[in-house]
Write a protein that holds these residues in place. Structure first.
Motif, PDB file in Angstrom:
ATOM      1  N   THR A  42       4.184   5.523  -5.488  1.00 56.91           N
ATOM      2  CA  THR A  42       4.153   5.565  -6.953  1.00 56.91           C
ATOM      3  C   THR A  42       3.230   6.674  -7.435  1.00 56.91           C
ATOM      4  O   THR A  42       3.582   7.467  -8.300  1.00 56.91           O
ATOM      5  CB  THR A  42       3.661   4.219  -7.510  1.00 56.91           C
ATOM      6  N   PHE A  43       2.034   6.714  -6.837  1.00 60.13           N
ATOM      7  CA  PHE A  43       1.069   7.732  -7.272  1.00 60.13           C
ATOM      8  C   PHE A  43       1.534   9.139  -6.919  1.00 60.13           C
ATOM      9  O   PHE A  43       1.207  10.094  -7.602  1.00 60.13           O
ATOM     10  CB  PHE A  43      -0.312   7.450  -6.663  1.00 60.13           C
ATOM     11  N   PHE A  44       2.332   9.216  -5.848  1.00 60.80           N
ATOM     12  CA  PHE A  44       2.870  10.508  -5.453  1.00 60.80           C
ATOM     13  C   PHE A  44       3.781  11.060  -6.543  1.00 60.80           C
ATOM     14  O   PHE A  44       3.835  12.252  -6.808  1.00 60.80           O
ATOM     15  CB  PHE A  44       3.644  10.353  -4.129  1.00 60.80           C
ATOM     16  N   PHE A  45       4.513  10.144  -7.236  1.00 59.30           N
ATOM     17  CA  PHE A  45       5.481  10.594  -8.241  1.00 59.30           C
ATOM     18  C   PHE A  45       4.867  10.824  -9.625  1.00 59.30           C
ATOM     19  O   PHE A  45       5.486  11.427 -10.472  1.00 59.30           O
ATOM     20  CB  PHE A  45       6.644   9.607  -8.341  1.00 59.30           C
ATOM     21  N   VAL A  46       3.650  10.298  -9.818  1.00 54.09           N
ATOM     22  CA  VAL A  46       3.015  10.423 -11.137  1.00 54.09           C
ATOM     23  C   VAL A  46       2.951  11.876 -11.653  1.00 54.09           C
ATOM     24  O   VAL A  46       3.329  12.147 -12.786  1.00 54.09           O
ATOM     25  CB  VAL A  46       1.619   9.752 -11.144  1.00 54.09           C
TER      26      VAL A  46
ATOM     27  N   MET B 150       0.832  -1.209   0.000  1.00 49.87           N
ATOM     28  CA  MET B 150       0.000   0.000   0.000  1.00 49.87           C
ATOM     29  C   MET B 150       0.863   1.254   0.000  1.00 49.87           C
ATOM     30  O   MET B 150       0.615   2.210  -0.735  1.00 49.87           O
ATOM     31  CB  MET B 150      -0.888  -0.043   1.243  1.00 49.87           C
ATOM     32  N   LYS B 151       1.908   1.172   0.835  1.00 45.90           N
ATOM     33  CA  LYS B 151       2.795   2.325   0.960  1.00 45.90           C
ATOM     34  C   LYS B 151       3.512   2.579  -0.368  1.00 45.90           C
ATOM     35  O   LYS B 151       3.664   3.705  -0.823  1.00 45.90           O
ATOM     36  CB  LYS B 151       3.815   2.035   2.061  1.00 45.90           C
ATOM     37  N   LYS B 152       3.916   1.445  -0.994  1.00 46.42           N
ATOM     38  CA  LYS B 152       4.609   1.533  -2.282  1.00 46.42           C
ATOM     39  C   LYS B 152       3.712   2.171  -3.331  1.00 46.42           C
ATOM     40  O   LYS B 152       4.123   3.004  -4.121  1.00 46.42           O
ATOM     41  CB  LYS B 152       5.005   0.132  -2.751  1.00 46.42           C
ATOM     42  N   MET B 153       2.438   1.718  -3.310  1.00 50.24           N
ATOM     43  CA  MET B 153       1.458   2.203  -4.277  1.00 50.24           C
ATOM     44  C   MET B 153       1.278   3.710  -4.119  1.00 50.24           C
ATOM     45  O   MET B 153       1.275   4.466  -5.098  1.00 50.24           O
ATOM     46  CB  MET B 153       0.127   1.502  -3.992  1.00 50.24           C
ATOM     47  N   ALA B 154       1.167   4.137  -2.856  1.00 53.50           N
ATOM     48  CA  ALA B 154       0.970   5.561  -2.571  1.00 53.50           C
ATOM     49  C   ALA B 154       2.174   6.362  -3.074  1.00 53.50           C
ATOM     50  O   ALA B 154       2.035   7.438  -3.670  1.00 53.50           O
ATOM     51  CB  ALA B 154       0.776   5.778  -1.087  1.00 53.50           C
TER      52      ALA B 154
END
Lengths: 151, 136
Positions: free
Chosen positions: B7-11, B1-5
């Motif tokens: 990733t989306f933070f860098f989009v 979940m943390k990884k996903m967040a």
């Protein structure tokens, strides 16, 4: 246990290959390597008298040098383990193949060890690279002399 | 979940490059005495849709046009270059024109826009034209 039994057990135990994850890793690391290469290209264009056309050669030389140093320090192996094809496909992978083969043959002496081993892995790249370049040039020469395309 | 967040933070950082204004900018350095050429040069560059940035350096009988081709059309660079070169050659047969899509020439001519010393600009333009011919 016969061969079939063995195979089914083996397939059950072997963890599935994470293809998507591997592809993503290779894409990311390969992309980062290429971005660094592009940054070096711009470095040569901006600070030296190289144009886009001529900056390719020093860029490749620099990338090869960086990868060779990283291989010597044992860092490129870690990158290769993580990124797989992402670190092997760019020109840095070629450099890694040359340098690691040279390091491997070091114990057998300079001539028979390093000299004969250095192109053990990269030799095929050079052979088929030269061969395909020759072949493409030949096709182009024929097309130009037939008047289909221009140089 | 943390990884996903993460990733989306860098989009947004990756997408930020897509949002820049897509307007064409054309800048011209004009020290030449030939009148009316300025508008013509600007017109020719503006007509070329594939180009998003253009700089024309105009000194004595030298005209250096450096263009930046849209990223997706980078493979057509040479053809665009030849086409614009032909256009300029026909329009100004008595001028030494060089059209280039090379980033080096664009970068250097951008610096020339600020230059006050005309002789320096002439030297630099000649040097750049030599550089553009370089193959090795």
């Amino acid at each position: 246990m016969d061969a079939e039994q063995y195979q089914s057990i083996e397939q059950q135990i072997t963890p599935p290959t994470p293809y998507l994850k591997n592809v993503l890793k290779a894409f990311l690391i390969g992309g980062i390597i290429c971005t660094i290469g592009h940054a070096i290209t711009y470095f040569y264009i901006i600070f030296f008298d190289f144009t886009e056309k001529t900056s390719g050669n020093p860029t490749v030389a620099t990338m090869v040098l960086i990868a060779a140093i990283l291989t010597g320090l044992g860092l490129y192996r870690k990158l290769g383990q993580f990124a797989g094809a992402g670190s092997a496909v760019p020109v840095t992978g070629f450099s890694n193949a040359v340098v690691s083969a040279a390091i491997e043959g070091r114990t057998e002496g300079l001539v028979l060890g390093v000299g004969s081993n250095i192109f053990k892995l990269a030799g095929s790249v050079i052979l088929f690279g030269v061969f395909s370049a020759f072949f493409v040039a030949l096709i182009k020469l024929i097309l130009v002399s037939l008047g289909v395309v221009e140089w | 979940m943390k990884k996903m967040a993460l990733t989306f933070f860098f989009v947004p950082f990756f997408l930020v490059g897509c949002s820049s204004a897509n307007e064409q900018t054309i800048r011209i350095y004009n020290e030449s005495e030939v009148g009316g050429v300025r508008a013509d040069v600007e017109g020719v560059i503006a007509e070329t849709d594939e180009v998003y940035n253009g700089i024309a350096v105009f000194v004595e009988d030298e005209l250096l046009v450096s263009l930046q081709v849209k990223p997706w059309l980078a493979f057509k660079k040479q053809k665009i270059e030849e086409r614009v070169q032909k256009q300029f050659d026909e329009q100004y047969p008595d001028l030494n024109v060089l059209v280039s899509t090379d980033f080096k020439l664009y970068w250097e001519s951008e610096k020339l826009l600020e230059e006050k010393d005309q002789q320096k600009v002439v030297d630099e333009v000649q040097k750049l034209k030599e550089l553009a011919k370089e193959e090795t």
